[in-house]
Design a protein around this motif. Structure first.
Motif, PDB file in Angstrom:
ATOM      1  N   LYS A 110     -26.067-106.159  94.766  1.00  0.00           N
ATOM      2  CA  LYS A 110     -27.324-106.040  95.510  1.00  0.00           C
ATOM      3  C   LYS A 110     -28.121-104.805  95.077  1.00  0.00           C
ATOM      4  O   LYS A 110     -29.332-104.874  94.875  1.00  0.00           O
ATOM      5  CB  LYS A 110     -26.999-105.971  97.011  1.00  0.00           C
ATOM      6  CG  LYS A 110     -28.202-105.928  97.917  1.00  0.00           C
ATOM      7  CD  LYS A 110     -27.743-105.933  99.364  1.00  0.00           C
ATOM      8  CE  LYS A 110     -28.919-105.773 100.299  1.00  0.00           C
ATOM      9  NZ  LYS A 110     -28.501-105.770 101.715  1.00  0.00           N
ATOM     10  N   LEU A 111     -27.431-103.684  94.916  1.00  0.00           N
ATOM     11  CA  LEU A 111     -28.110-102.457  94.486  1.00  0.00           C
ATOM     12  C   LEU A 111     -28.696-102.614  93.090  1.00  0.00           C
ATOM     13  O   LEU A 111     -29.844-102.216  92.851  1.00  0.00           O
ATOM     14  CB  LEU A 111     -27.140-101.271  94.515  1.00  0.00           C
ATOM     15  CG  LEU A 111     -26.825-100.679  95.874  1.00  0.00           C
ATOM     16  CD1 LEU A 111     -25.646 -99.708  95.770  1.00  0.00           C
ATOM     17  CD2 LEU A 111     -28.039 -99.944  96.427  1.00  0.00           C
ATOM     18  N   LEU A 112     -27.934-103.186  92.171  1.00  0.00           N
ATOM     19  CA  LEU A 112     -28.433-103.356  90.805  1.00  0.00           C
ATOM     20  C   LEU A 112     -29.633-104.296  90.764  1.00  0.00           C
ATOM     21  O   LEU A 112     -30.624-104.016  90.074  1.00  0.00           O
ATOM     22  CB  LEU A 112     -27.302-103.854  89.899  1.00  0.00           C
ATOM     23  CG  LEU A 112     -26.203-102.830  89.618  1.00  0.00           C
ATOM     24  CD1 LEU A 112     -25.006-103.498  88.947  1.00  0.00           C
ATOM     25  CD2 LEU A 112     -26.718-101.679  88.773  1.00  0.00           C
ATOM     26  N   VAL A 113     -29.571-105.380  91.509  1.00  0.00           N
ATOM     27  CA  VAL A 113     -30.710-106.307  91.565  1.00  0.00           C
ATOM     28  C   VAL A 113     -31.932-105.601  92.153  1.00  0.00           C
ATOM     29  O   VAL A 113     -33.055-105.771  91.676  1.00  0.00           O
ATOM     30  CB  VAL A 113     -30.343-107.581  92.364  1.00  0.00           C
ATOM     31  CG1 VAL A 113     -31.584-108.415  92.673  1.00  0.00           C
ATOM     32  CG2 VAL A 113     -29.323-108.417  91.596  1.00  0.00           C
ATOM     33  N   GLN A 132     -23.074 -96.838  99.585  1.00  0.00           N
ATOM     34  CA  GLN A 132     -23.137 -97.662 100.794  1.00  0.00           C
ATOM     35  C   GLN A 132     -24.075 -97.018 101.825  1.00  0.00           C
ATOM     36  O   GLN A 132     -24.901 -97.700 102.425  1.00  0.00           O
ATOM     37  CB  GLN A 132     -21.734 -97.823 101.352  1.00  0.00           C
ATOM     38  CG  GLN A 132     -21.584 -98.919 102.352  1.00  0.00           C
ATOM     39  CD  GLN A 132     -20.114 -99.196 102.649  1.00  0.00           C
ATOM     40  OE1 GLN A 132     -19.277 -98.296 102.602  1.00  0.00           O
ATOM     41  NE2 GLN A 132     -19.789-100.430 102.944  1.00  0.00           N
ATOM     42  N   GLN A 133     -23.962 -95.718 102.006  1.00  0.00           N
ATOM     43  CA  GLN A 133     -24.845 -95.011 102.940  1.00  0.00           C
ATOM     44  C   GLN A 133     -26.296 -95.079 102.475  1.00  0.00           C
ATOM     45  O   GLN A 133     -27.208 -95.277 103.276  1.00  0.00           O
ATOM     46  CB  GLN A 133     -24.395 -93.560 103.103  1.00  0.00           C
ATOM     47  CG  GLN A 133     -23.102 -93.427 103.875  1.00  0.00           C
ATOM     48  CD  GLN A 133     -22.571 -92.004 103.910  1.00  0.00           C
ATOM     49  OE1 GLN A 133     -23.218 -91.067 103.458  1.00  0.00           O
ATOM     50  NE2 GLN A 133     -21.386 -91.841 104.460  1.00  0.00           N
ATOM     51  N   TYR A 134     -26.510 -94.915 101.173  1.00  0.00           N
ATOM     52  CA  TYR A 134     -27.859 -95.022 100.614  1.00  0.00           C
ATOM     53  C   TYR A 134     -28.443 -96.403 100.900  1.00  0.00           C
ATOM     54  O   TYR A 134     -29.582 -96.529 101.337  1.00  0.00           O
ATOM     55  CB  TYR A 134     -27.834 -94.758  99.109  1.00  0.00           C
ATOM     56  CG  TYR A 134     -29.162 -95.016  98.457  1.00  0.00           C
ATOM     57  CD1 TYR A 134     -30.145 -94.030  98.449  1.00  0.00           C
ATOM     58  CD2 TYR A 134     -29.448 -96.250  97.887  1.00  0.00           C
ATOM     59  CE1 TYR A 134     -31.387 -94.275  97.872  1.00  0.00           C
ATOM     60  CE2 TYR A 134     -30.683 -96.504  97.310  1.00  0.00           C
ATOM     61  CZ  TYR A 134     -31.648 -95.513  97.309  1.00  0.00           C
ATOM     62  OH  TYR A 134     -32.882 -95.759  96.754  1.00  0.00           O
ATOM     63  N   ALA A 135     -27.656 -97.433 100.645  1.00  0.00           N
ATOM     64  CA  ALA A 135     -28.124 -98.806 100.841  1.00  0.00           C
ATOM     65  C   ALA A 135     -28.467 -99.052 102.316  1.00  0.00           C
ATOM     66  O   ALA A 135     -29.482 -99.687 102.618  1.00  0.00           O
ATOM     67  CB  ALA A 135     -27.075 -99.806 100.366  1.00  0.00           C
TER      68      ALA A 135
END
Length: 74
Positions: free
Chosen positions: A34-37, A66-69
């Protein structure tokens, strides 16, 4: 074994500890993909790269991601 149980018939099953590890790796895979997308990586490449990263990333770095997201991705 510690992660996999082999029964008398040769059947395999994850132990509770093995299931915990599998869940942890899958959660990492989902978040890393999810982060990479979200930063412009194609879905296919993101999933492939997440497969590599999910096994190598430290708990500290993953928790920070995870906290960033949670703060920045809705």
């Amino acid at each position: 074994g510690e992660y996999i149980h082999v029964d008398a018939d040769g059947g395999l099953a994850l132990t509770e500890k093995g299931l915990d590890v599998a869940k942890k790796i899958y959660a990492r895979h989902k978040l890393l993909t999810k982060l990479l997308v979200s930063i412009g990586v194609s879905e296919k490449t993101a999933a492939e790269d997440a497969c590599k990263l999910e096994h190598a990333i430290s708990d500290e770095s993953f928790e920070a991601l995870q906290q960033y997201a949670e703060k920045n991705m809705k």
